[in-house]
Write an enzyme that holds these catalytic residues in place. Sequence first.
Site, PDB file in Angstrom:
ATOM      1  N   SER A  35       7.837   3.048   4.681  1.00  0.00           N
ATOM      2  CA  SER A  35       9.065   2.265   4.533  1.00  0.00           C
ATOM      3  C   SER A  35       9.231   1.727   3.114  1.00  0.00           C
ATOM      4  O   SER A  35       8.337   1.040   2.613  1.00  0.00           O
ATOM      5  CB  SER A  35       9.046   1.064   5.486  1.00  0.00           C
ATOM      6  OG  SER A  35       8.898   1.493   6.802  1.00  0.00           O
ATOM      7  N   HIS A  66      20.444   7.758   6.940  1.00  0.00           N
ATOM      8  CA  HIS A  66      19.146   7.583   6.287  1.00  0.00           C
ATOM      9  C   HIS A  66      18.766   8.864   5.567  1.00  0.00           C
ATOM     10  O   HIS A  66      18.762   9.920   6.193  1.00  0.00           O
ATOM     11  CB  HIS A  66      18.090   7.263   7.346  1.00  0.00           C
ATOM     12  CG  HIS A  66      17.291   6.048   7.030  1.00  0.00           C
ATOM     13  ND1 HIS A  66      16.014   6.123   6.558  1.00  0.00           N
ATOM     14  CD2 HIS A  66      17.600   4.742   7.115  1.00  0.00           C
ATOM     15  CE1 HIS A  66      15.565   4.897   6.367  1.00  0.00           C
ATOM     16  NE2 HIS A  66      16.509   4.046   6.701  1.00  0.00           N
ATOM     17  N   HIS A  88       8.828   7.929  13.405  1.00  0.00           N
ATOM     18  CA  HIS A  88       8.024   6.907  14.087  1.00  0.00           C
ATOM     19  C   HIS A  88       8.130   7.076  15.598  1.00  0.00           C
ATOM     20  O   HIS A  88       9.198   7.392  16.122  1.00  0.00           O
ATOM     21  CB  HIS A  88       8.518   5.501  13.733  1.00  0.00           C
ATOM     22  CG  HIS A  88       8.416   5.147  12.293  1.00  0.00           C
ATOM     23  ND1 HIS A  88       9.442   5.366  11.402  1.00  0.00           N
ATOM     24  CD2 HIS A  88       7.402   4.586  11.583  1.00  0.00           C
ATOM     25  CE1 HIS A  88       9.059   4.946  10.200  1.00  0.00           C
ATOM     26  NE2 HIS A  88       7.831   4.477  10.279  1.00  0.00           N
ATOM     27  N   TYR A  90       8.244   4.666  17.643  1.00  0.00           N
ATOM     28  CA  TYR A  90       9.177   3.670  18.188  1.00  0.00           C
ATOM     29  C   TYR A  90      10.637   4.117  18.127  1.00  0.00           C
ATOM     30  O   TYR A  90      11.496   3.576  18.813  1.00  0.00           O
ATOM     31  CB  TYR A  90       9.008   2.305  17.504  1.00  0.00           C
ATOM     32  CG  TYR A  90       9.357   2.259  16.029  1.00  0.00           C
ATOM     33  CD1 TYR A  90      10.672   2.295  15.585  1.00  0.00           C
ATOM     34  CD2 TYR A  90       8.346   2.164  15.078  1.00  0.00           C
ATOM     35  CE1 TYR A  90      10.980   2.250  14.231  1.00  0.00           C
ATOM     36  CE2 TYR A  90       8.632   2.119  13.734  1.00  0.00           C
ATOM     37  CZ  TYR A  90       9.957   2.167  13.308  1.00  0.00           C
ATOM     38  OH  TYR A  90      10.242   2.134  11.977  1.00  0.00           O
ATOM     39  N   GLU A  91      10.922   5.130  17.313  1.00  0.00           N
ATOM     40  CA  GLU A  91      12.296   5.633  17.259  1.00  0.00           C
ATOM     41  C   GLU A  91      12.633   6.470  18.494  1.00  0.00           C
ATOM     42  O   GLU A  91      13.784   6.831  18.699  1.00  0.00           O
ATOM     43  CB  GLU A  91      12.485   6.492  16.014  1.00  0.00           C
ATOM     44  CG  GLU A  91      12.414   5.700  14.717  1.00  0.00           C
ATOM     45  CD  GLU A  91      12.449   6.619  13.513  1.00  0.00           C
ATOM     46  OE1 GLU A  91      13.561   6.968  13.077  1.00  0.00           O
ATOM     47  OE2 GLU A  91      11.373   7.007  13.019  1.00  0.00           O
ATOM     48  N   ALA A 118       3.852   0.540   5.288  1.00  0.00           N
ATOM     49  CA  ALA A 118       3.992  -0.908   5.132  1.00  0.00           C
ATOM     50  C   ALA A 118       3.236  -1.527   6.294  1.00  0.00           C
ATOM     51  O   ALA A 118       3.328  -1.025   7.415  1.00  0.00           O
ATOM     52  CB  ALA A 118       5.459  -1.287   5.202  1.00  0.00           C
ATOM     53  N   MET A 221       2.988   0.384  12.359  1.00  0.00           N
ATOM     54  CA  MET A 221       3.542   1.173  13.473  1.00  0.00           C
ATOM     55  C   MET A 221       3.577   2.669  13.171  1.00  0.00           C
ATOM     56  O   MET A 221       4.459   3.379  13.658  1.00  0.00           O
ATOM     57  CB  MET A 221       4.967   0.687  13.779  1.00  0.00           C
ATOM     58  CG  MET A 221       5.066  -0.790  14.081  1.00  0.00           C
ATOM     59  SD  MET A 221       6.778  -1.295  14.236  1.00  0.00           S
ATOM     60  CE  MET A 221       6.600  -3.089  14.229  1.00  0.00           C
ATOM     61  N   SER A 222       2.641   3.143  12.368  1.00  0.00           N
ATOM     62  CA  SER A 222       2.716   4.560  11.982  1.00  0.00           C
ATOM     63  C   SER A 222       1.337   5.096  11.612  1.00  0.00           C
ATOM     64  O   SER A 222       0.313   4.506  11.950  1.00  0.00           O
ATOM     65  CB  SER A 222       3.656   4.716  10.778  1.00  0.00           C
ATOM     66  OG  SER A 222       3.079   4.098   9.642  1.00  0.00           O
ATOM     67  N   ASN A 245       3.667  -8.348   4.407  1.00  0.00           N
ATOM     68  CA  ASN A 245       3.827  -9.687   4.985  1.00  0.00           C
ATOM     69  C   ASN A 245       2.489 -10.101   5.581  1.00  0.00           C
ATOM     70  O   ASN A 245       1.638  -9.258   5.832  1.00  0.00           O
ATOM     71  CB  ASN A 245       4.900  -9.660   6.093  1.00  0.00           C
ATOM     72  CG  ASN A 245       4.559  -8.646   7.174  1.00  0.00           C
ATOM     73  OD1 ASN A 245       4.681  -7.439   6.983  1.00  0.00           O
ATOM     74  ND2 ASN A 245       4.104  -9.141   8.312  1.00  0.00           N
ATOM     75  N   HIS A 259      11.948  -7.526   9.079  1.00  0.00           N
ATOM     76  CA  HIS A 259      12.038  -6.251   8.384  1.00  0.00           C
ATOM     77  C   HIS A 259      12.539  -6.414   6.939  1.00  0.00           C
ATOM     78  O   HIS A 259      12.164  -5.659   6.048  1.00  0.00           O
ATOM     79  CB  HIS A 259      12.964  -5.321   9.171  1.00  0.00           C
ATOM     80  CG  HIS A 259      12.936  -3.905   8.701  1.00  0.00           C
ATOM     81  ND1 HIS A 259      11.765  -3.194   8.556  1.00  0.00           N
ATOM     82  CD2 HIS A 259      13.930  -3.060   8.332  1.00  0.00           C
ATOM     83  CE1 HIS A 259      12.043  -1.970   8.120  1.00  0.00           C
ATOM     84  NE2 HIS A 259      13.350  -1.868   7.969  1.00  0.00           N
TER      85      HIS A 259
HETATM   86  N1  HPA Z   1       3.417  -5.703  12.067  1.00  0.00           N
HETATM   87  C1  HPA Z   1       3.601  -4.413  12.398  1.00  0.00           C
HETATM   88  N2  HPA Z   1       4.114  -3.529  11.566  1.00  0.00           N
HETATM   89  C2  HPA Z   1       4.428  -3.936  10.328  1.00  0.00           C
HETATM   90  C3  HPA Z   1       4.248  -5.256   9.920  1.00  0.00           C
HETATM   91  C4  HPA Z   1       3.713  -6.194  10.838  1.00  0.00           C
HETATM   92  O1  HPA Z   1       3.518  -7.392  10.555  1.00  0.00           O
HETATM   93  N3  HPA Z   1       4.655  -5.333   8.621  1.00  0.00           N
HETATM   94  C5  HPA Z   1       5.057  -4.084   8.269  1.00  0.00           C
HETATM   95  N4  HPA Z   1       4.925  -3.232   9.297  1.00  0.00           N
END
Ligand code: HPA
Length: 285
Positions: A35, A66, A88, A90-91, A118, A221-222, A245, A259
Amino acid sequence: METREQYTYDEYKETADWLLAAIRIRPKVAVICGSGLGGLADLLSDKTMIPYEKIPRFPKSTVPGHARKLVFGELNGKQCICMQGRFHFYEGYPVNEVTFPIRVFHLMGVESLIVTNAAGGLNEQFKVGDIMFINDHINLPGFAGLNPLRGSNEERFGVRFLCMSDAYDKAFHQMALDSAQELGYQDFVRDGVYCMLAGPSYETVAECRMLKMLGADAVGMSTVPEVILARHCGMRVFGISLITNKVVMDYSSQAKTNHKEVLQTSRDRAEALQRLISNLVGKMD
Ligand code: HPA
């Protein structure tokens, strides 16, 4: 969305041959851009770009508008494929679609894979903007049966029972440490364990506490499905998480994972990460 249990060897091969006929180079390295990290493709010279929707059997994008494409070209003297935008779970893609490009790359002659993502920082020593070299992973969805190797095994790709204790290449790790040193990045380069969750919701406080206890340093998530498939067909793998984060580990915290913050941190650190990858690719033989 069409769901298929498995693709056949010939189907992967047809896509690989189609791509080889469409490009002039013969890449040995592929990079999956996480990402906000797709800017790496801008560093490639002599580029050929092919949008995913033009590639036979590539999964169809679920995100309208995208830019998702394969970019072929030279990075620091090495012929490369850059995957701008990954698929992903989740998509809504089944796991065999998430990993479809990996076997295609293998059949095109790719021997090394660099994965980036990320991730949220679980390790309290980590700061937002840190770059974590992945030295191991926890496939949490795998605990519930979600493994990309489920189903009949195709021996032409690899063995039925895959060893995963050596998933992340130690020599690449050392080369990346050398790259970080050359670039003066030591202050924000870490290493650790990446844990994959299916997403798309972020983690609860209790989940974060649990993941930390399990030994994870970062959560995302990947990445894990792609790494498993890459190792299955014998590719060498190097992985990088950008800590976008810090996860919320405390009920009294006002922070909320979102996000926007994830993308902003990716943008802020993208250039450093790109330089690091470019330097590393230059060292690969
Ligand atoms: N959790 C899950 N996936 C993520 C996060 C997170 O805090 N930050 C970026 N991708």
